[in-house]
Design an enzyme around this catalytic site. Sequence first.
Site, PDB file in Angstrom:
ATOM      1  N   ASP A 197     -43.975  -2.869  30.110  1.00 10.69           N
ATOM      2  CA  ASP A 197     -43.441  -4.215  30.335  1.00 10.69           C
ATOM      3  C   ASP A 197     -42.439  -4.546  29.232  1.00 10.69           C
ATOM      4  OD1 ASP A 197     -46.192  -6.246  29.035  1.00 10.69           O
ATOM      5  OD2 ASP A 197     -44.998  -4.627  28.154  1.00 10.69           O
ATOM      6  N   ILE A 198     -41.660  -5.567  29.478  1.00 10.49           N
ATOM      7  CA  ILE A 198     -40.573  -5.947  28.562  1.00 10.49           C
ATOM      8  C   ILE A 198     -41.172  -6.765  27.412  1.00 10.49           C
ATOM      9  CG2 ILE A 198     -38.360  -7.119  28.401  1.00 10.49           C
ATOM     10  CD1 ILE A 198     -38.095  -6.709  31.431  1.00 10.49           C
ATOM     11  N   GLU A 216     -43.282  -9.047  34.451  1.00 10.34           N
ATOM     12  CA  GLU A 216     -42.355  -8.170  33.741  1.00 10.34           C
ATOM     13  C   GLU A 216     -42.929  -6.764  33.580  1.00 10.34           C
ATOM     14  OE1 GLU A 216     -44.947 -10.046  30.531  1.00 10.34           O
ATOM     15  OE2 GLU A 216     -44.145 -10.540  32.509  1.00 10.34           O
TER      16      GLU A 216
END
Length: 592
Positions: free
Chosen positions: A469-470, A512
């Site tokens: 994920d970011i 995300e």
Amino acid sequence: MLGNYTRRYACLRWHNPYVRTGQFRRGRLWARFIVWRLREGWARLPIGVRFLWMLLGVMLGLMTPLLGIGYLFLQRSLEAHRQFVQYQRLAAAVSALDREIAALLRQVQDYTVWNDAHAAVQRRDTEWVRRNIVDWLPGQFYYDFAMVVDAEGAWVVHTAGEWEWLRRTAPFQQAMRGIGNAGLHRRGERIYILAAAPIVDDQWLHPPAGVLIVGKAIDETLLRRVSQSAGHTGALRVRAVMNPPSPPLLRGERAREWGDSNRVFTTAGAQALLNVSQLLYDSAGRPIAWLQVEPPRAEQAWLLHALCLTKQYLFVFGGALALTASLTMVLLLKSQLRRFTVAIQRLATGDWDARVAYPARDEFGYLAHAFNQMALQLQQAFEMQEQQREELLAQKEELERVHQQLQQAHQELATLNAELVEANRALAQAAVTDGLTGLKNHRAFQEALHSAAQMAERLQQPLSLIMFDIDHFKQFNDRFGHPAGDELLQQVAQVLRESARAYDVAARYGGEEFALLLPNTALEQAVQVAERLRQQIRAIKNPRVPISASFGVATYRRGTPPATLVYEADAALYRAKRNGRDQVCVYQPEAA
């Protein structure tokens, strides 16, 4: 004395011209009398009997040579059909032999794409190679020999015997160049089916470690199996003939080269049932033997018996036909049937008023009455047909109008159907695709994960999962707004889509968080892919803040549920976050 006198008197009577002339006259009178009696007897016969004998004689005289010619044509046709059947049998045998060669090549290729074999040949583990390949293959598939050479061409392990001649064969030389090949080879008085293939690892990541070559001799058992595979009966025999004489169809230079490979020749043209042959070539294109198909003897005996019965039936049928045709007495009835012929011709030209005037009450009278009734019915039927034709024309116009309406309705339905199909396709795509990023959604990812896990269990292949994920995406979204967050998600999805292989599954797992499922990929390779993705995400040029991502990598353990793989990758992801983000972590059970 009396006997001499008698002989002298007879001699004088014979040489006397008057006596000899009288005897000739009496002979001519007797001949004329016999002819006259025959004519008188013939004239007294009924006309039907006379025409019967006349037609019988004429038809027998005409049909006897025709039946003989028909019998000869039938005999030649049967011989041609028999030869054609033999050609078909030979073609089926050649095709079955080709399938045998292809099957041998497939078996060899199945055992040369093997990590263990590749490693064993590289480290020259002769005991392992002998136990698992050289000794096991001949016992399992009835090969005559099997041997393994390394990449430099040196023998590693081989079946007992002298096999140096195999180095000169085309399959061996092709396999040394990295190409599997199979074909025939003649060694002395034996013909072998050879197959060779390079020994490589499962992923074809390393050069070949060596070559595996096996061989099987063409013997009676193999030819019997080829015959059964071609669909032949047990009485049919297929054999390979060494050094056969050149067929009579070959001359000069072609005879020295053993003929043309595209021609099929007979080896015994004078026999009642022909044996057909075809040349067999080795992998280098040299002729090595003839493949013969010998028909069963019972077929020859049956064919000869059938020809004999056919001859008898033809002559019996010819005689019966001549007798039946003679009974018709065509010449007697021709004069009476002429008036019927004229009336029929008039009726055929459309003169519906044609009738036969025959007042007598005999067979021809009944025939004339029936003909007149038929002509009357035809006239009425023609008038009714004309009326029906007019009605049909009117109905045709109505049907054409209805047909045009139906065509128009069909076009409208086709247009609606095309729109419906397009809408269904769009709905099906939307059901498995994330609307923002264009990647697989959570539902499609779960289905792909279960399918990949089942395939990994069945094929004994590795399966790895990357989840990432970011970093600080929530703060980015709160600071710069949802449109900027959506744009960032699309940029990351584009990087993931370009990095994934054709059979990898890239999905947006949620928010995300993204997932990349890697079938047939070990953990080390998955870590390399994750590291490459991490660097590519860091290289994203975002005008607001630098972008990074945290990665968790796990590999599928056989016997565990697919959800376990997701759990392990997610655990590794959160460990990467706890360790400072922007890094790749591999799942470790003790850390979990």
